[in-house]
Design a protein around this motif. Structure first.
Motif, PDB file in Angstrom:
ATOM      1  N   SER A 263       0.834  -1.199   0.000  1.00  5.26           N
ATOM      2  CA  SER A 263       0.000   0.000   0.000  1.00  5.26           C
ATOM      3  C   SER A 263       0.873   1.255   0.000  1.00  5.26           C
ATOM      4  O   SER A 263       0.570   2.238  -0.694  1.00  5.26           O
ATOM      5  N   TYR A 264       1.964   1.209   0.755  1.00  3.54           N
ATOM      6  CA  TYR A 264       2.892   2.347   0.802  1.00  3.54           C
ATOM      7  C   TYR A 264       3.472   2.631  -0.584  1.00  3.54           C
ATOM      8  O   TYR A 264       3.510   3.783  -1.038  1.00  3.54           O
ATOM      9  N   HIS A 265       3.930   1.596  -1.270  1.00  7.32           N
ATOM     10  CA  HIS A 265       4.560   1.790  -2.574  1.00  7.32           C
ATOM     11  C   HIS A 265       3.554   2.313  -3.607  1.00  7.32           C
ATOM     12  O   HIS A 265       3.909   3.139  -4.468  1.00  7.32           O
ATOM     13  N   THR A 266       2.315   1.857  -3.523  1.00  6.28           N
ATOM     14  CA  THR A 266       1.310   2.383  -4.456  1.00  6.28           C
ATOM     15  C   THR A 266       0.993   3.839  -4.140  1.00  6.28           C
ATOM     16  O   THR A 266       0.786   4.649  -5.047  1.00  6.28           O
ATOM     17  N   ALA A 267       0.963   4.182  -2.845  1.00  2.00           N
ATOM     18  CA  ALA A 267       0.701   5.583  -2.468  1.00  2.00           C
ATOM     19  C   ALA A 267       1.834   6.489  -2.943  1.00  2.00           C
ATOM     20  O   ALA A 267       1.587   7.588  -3.455  1.00  2.00           O
ATOM     21  N   LYS A 268       3.063   6.034  -2.782  1.00  3.03           N
ATOM     22  CA  LYS A 268       4.226   6.835  -3.172  1.00  3.03           C
ATOM     23  C   LYS A 268       4.250   7.064  -4.691  1.00  3.03           C
ATOM     24  O   LYS A 268       4.511   8.179  -5.159  1.00  3.03           O
ATOM     25  N   THR A 269       3.977   6.005  -5.455  1.00  2.00           N
ATOM     26  CA  THR A 269       3.963   6.144  -6.915  1.00  2.00           C
ATOM     27  C   THR A 269       2.777   6.989  -7.363  1.00  2.00           C
ATOM     28  O   THR A 269       2.889   7.797  -8.295  1.00  2.00           O
ATOM     29  N   THR A 270       1.634   6.823  -6.707  1.00  2.00           N
ATOM     30  CA  THR A 270       0.461   7.639  -7.014  1.00  2.00           C
ATOM     31  C   THR A 270       0.762   9.118  -6.809  1.00  2.00           C
ATOM     32  O   THR A 270       0.394   9.966  -7.643  1.00  2.00           O
ATOM     33  N   LEU A 271       1.445   9.437  -5.711  1.00  2.00           N
ATOM     34  CA  LEU A 271       1.809  10.826  -5.438  1.00  2.00           C
ATOM     35  C   LEU A 271       2.744  11.371  -6.513  1.00  2.00           C
ATOM     36  O   LEU A 271       2.554  12.479  -7.029  1.00  2.00           O
ATOM     37  N   SER A 272       3.742  10.581  -6.879  1.00  2.00           N
ATOM     38  CA  SER A 272       4.726  11.008  -7.873  1.00  2.00           C
ATOM     39  C   SER A 272       4.075  11.278  -9.231  1.00  2.00           C
ATOM     40  O   SER A 272       4.308  12.315  -9.859  1.00  2.00           O
ATOM     41  N   ILE A 273       3.246  10.334  -9.669  1.00  2.00           N
ATOM     42  CA  ILE A 273       2.583  10.481 -10.971  1.00  2.00           C
ATOM     43  C   ILE A 273       1.518  11.576 -10.919  1.00  2.00           C
ATOM     44  O   ILE A 273       1.393  12.386 -11.833  1.00  2.00           O
ATOM     45  N   GLY A 274       0.778  11.616  -9.821  1.00  2.00           N
ATOM     46  CA  GLY A 274      -0.298  12.604  -9.700  1.00  2.00           C
ATOM     47  C   GLY A 274       0.193  14.028  -9.766  1.00  2.00           C
ATOM     48  O   GLY A 274      -0.360  14.858 -10.502  1.00  2.00           O
ATOM     49  N   LYS A 275       1.251  14.342  -9.030  1.00  2.00           N
ATOM     50  CA  LYS A 275       1.709  15.740  -9.012  1.00  2.00           C
ATOM     51  C   LYS A 275       2.409  16.119 -10.316  1.00  2.00           C
ATOM     52  O   LYS A 275       2.486  17.306 -10.655  1.00  2.00           O
ATOM     53  N   THR A 276       2.906  15.115 -11.073  1.00  2.00           N
ATOM     54  CA  THR A 276       3.514  15.395 -12.372  1.00  2.00           C
ATOM     55  C   THR A 276       2.442  15.699 -13.413  1.00  2.00           C
ATOM     56  O   THR A 276       2.575  16.645 -14.199  1.00  2.00           O
ATOM     57  N   ARG A 277       1.381  14.917 -13.387  1.00  2.00           N
ATOM     58  CA  ARG A 277       0.342  15.071 -14.416  1.00  2.00           C
ATOM     59  C   ARG A 277      -0.699  16.116 -14.069  1.00  2.00           C
ATOM     60  O   ARG A 277      -1.273  16.751 -14.955  1.00  2.00           O
ATOM     61  N   PHE A 278      -0.976  16.240 -12.779  1.00  2.00           N
ATOM     62  CA  PHE A 278      -2.020  17.166 -12.346  1.00  2.00           C
ATOM     63  C   PHE A 278      -1.434  18.084 -11.275  1.00  2.00           C
ATOM     64  O   PHE A 278      -1.750  17.961 -10.085  1.00  2.00           O
ATOM     65  N   SER A 279      -0.579  18.983 -11.707  1.00  3.79           N
ATOM     66  CA  SER A 279       0.212  19.808 -10.783  1.00  3.79           C
ATOM     67  C   SER A 279      -0.638  20.697  -9.882  1.00  3.79           C
ATOM     68  O   SER A 279      -0.211  21.050  -8.781  1.00  3.79           O
TER      69      SER A 279
END
Length: 383
Positions: A263-279
């Protein structure tokens, strides 16, 4: 106990508090008879013979005027051993006539011992919080929960059988100092624990916190409920903190050996991708970004090189990035030509021309599902 330290700061607090009770100078000596706090700062560091006597004989030691010349570092007064957990940890001394100070001294000694007990309790609480944070950091990086982690959690009163999902909070520190950021993080930690929701919280770095949230709502996994709670939390944070905050919710893995780590790794990747695509967005959810999060693992392998080859011809011809922008918009609008053309403010025929040009340059048939999917993966892998 190892987490209790009778130091100058604590001793000086006791001196100042107790001198407010009785109008005389007060000294506090450690277990070696050294004055570590006093209403008279010039005496700090001296060895007090009266305290050494109180320590060695485990008794109250009055010092009368006639005894002053026979002892080192003393004035007339009375010295009481300070006890914590039935152990002498120091001595408190009151300066003045021993006969007049005896009863007051008992009250002062009792007050000082209560403050020591309170300091010890706060020490236990602080130590347990630190150990909980260490456990959390250990869990998010472990492939499975070990027996030692189970035992560790049991001692701290943490139920590892409770299903949990991970959230990551990231902050922008702006121009705050390190100390100001640290204080803000601690304020956010307190906010996350109140009201009590069984959240386990740890600081990952100067810009990140991790939260292990109970995953189930009324016995079931409800993403919408979690997102609603996160938005409410964000609103509370905006009121309580001056930091700009982003929050990412990971996935829940009920059948994993360590659902917390996944769950931690999915949250971390979600944060990384989310802030890149939807700043401009501040809350991100794995369920909304599932495909790019899952595909993210391909970025570090040979697959990325293979997928990027699809765009070689396109990139050579697309000097201003117009075709790539068009393709991205097309996928974002679910390959609906009308919605895509409207979003790009172009005619549908212009859109059709650009899509045909993309198909020609990539040698992919945009009418085939496999080719569409391959193109979708490629554009995300080379973003």
């Amino acid at each position: 106990m190892s987490f209790f330290v009778f130091n100058h700061d604590l001793a000086q607090q006791i001196v100042e508090r107790t001198m407010a009770i009785i109008d005389c100078n007060i000294n506090i000596m450690n277990e070696k008879g050294e004055i570590i706090a006093s209403g008279d700062p010039s005496r700090i560091g001296e060895i007090h013979d009266g305290a050494l006597l109180a320590l060695s004989q485990n008794r109250v030691v009055p010092i009368h005027e006639q005894k002053v010349y026979d002892m080192m570092g003393v004035k007339p007064g009375i010295n009481f051993p300070l006890r914590l957990n039935d152990k002498i940890v120091g001595v408190i001394g009151l300066t003045g006539d021993p006969a007049q100070l005896n009863e007051f001294g008992k009250l002062v000694c009792m007050t000082a011992e209560m403050m020591l007990e309170q300091a010890q309790l706060f020490g236990i609480i602080a130590q347990n919080e630190r150990l909980k944070e260490e456990l959390i950091l250990d869990l998010i990086h472990s492939d499975e929960i070990s027996p030692s982690q189970q035992e560790w959690a049991l001692r701290l009163g943490v139920d590892l059988n409770m299903p949990r999902v991970v959230c990551i909070i990231e902050i922008d520190e702006h121009n705050l100092s390190v100390e100001e950021v640290r204080q803000e993080l601690q304020n956010i930690q307190i906010l996350l624990k109140n009201p009590e929701r069984d959240n386990l919280v740890a600081i990952l770095s100067l810009t990140e916190l991790v939260i292990l949230k109970p995953a189930l709502t009324r016995g079931r996994w409800d993403v919408a409920d979690h997102m609603e709670r996160i938005k409410m939390l964000l609103s509370r944070m905006d009121e309580a903190s001056k930091l700009h905050v982003r929050i990412a919710l990971g996935n829940y893995f009920p059948d994993s050996k360590n659902n917390i780590s996944l769950s931690y790794h999915t949250a971390k990747t979600t944060l990384s991708i989310g802030k890149t695509r939807f700043s401009k967005q501040r809350v991100f959810n794995y369920q909304d970004l599932m495909l790019p999060v899952l595909l993210n693992q391909l970025k570090d392998g040979w697959q990325k090189e293979e997928l990027s080859r699809i765009f070689h011809q396109l990139e050579r011809a697309d000097k201003n990035g117009l075709l790539r922008k068009t393709l991205t918009a097309w996928f974002e609008h679910n390959m609906q030509t009308g919605a895509t053309a409207q979003a790009l403010h172009i005619h549908r025929n212009t859109l059709e021309y650009r899509l045909n040009k993309i198909a020609e340059l990539t040698r992919l048939d945009l009418m085939r599902t496999d080719d569409r999917f391959l193109l979708y993966i490629a554009i995300h892998m080379t973003a």
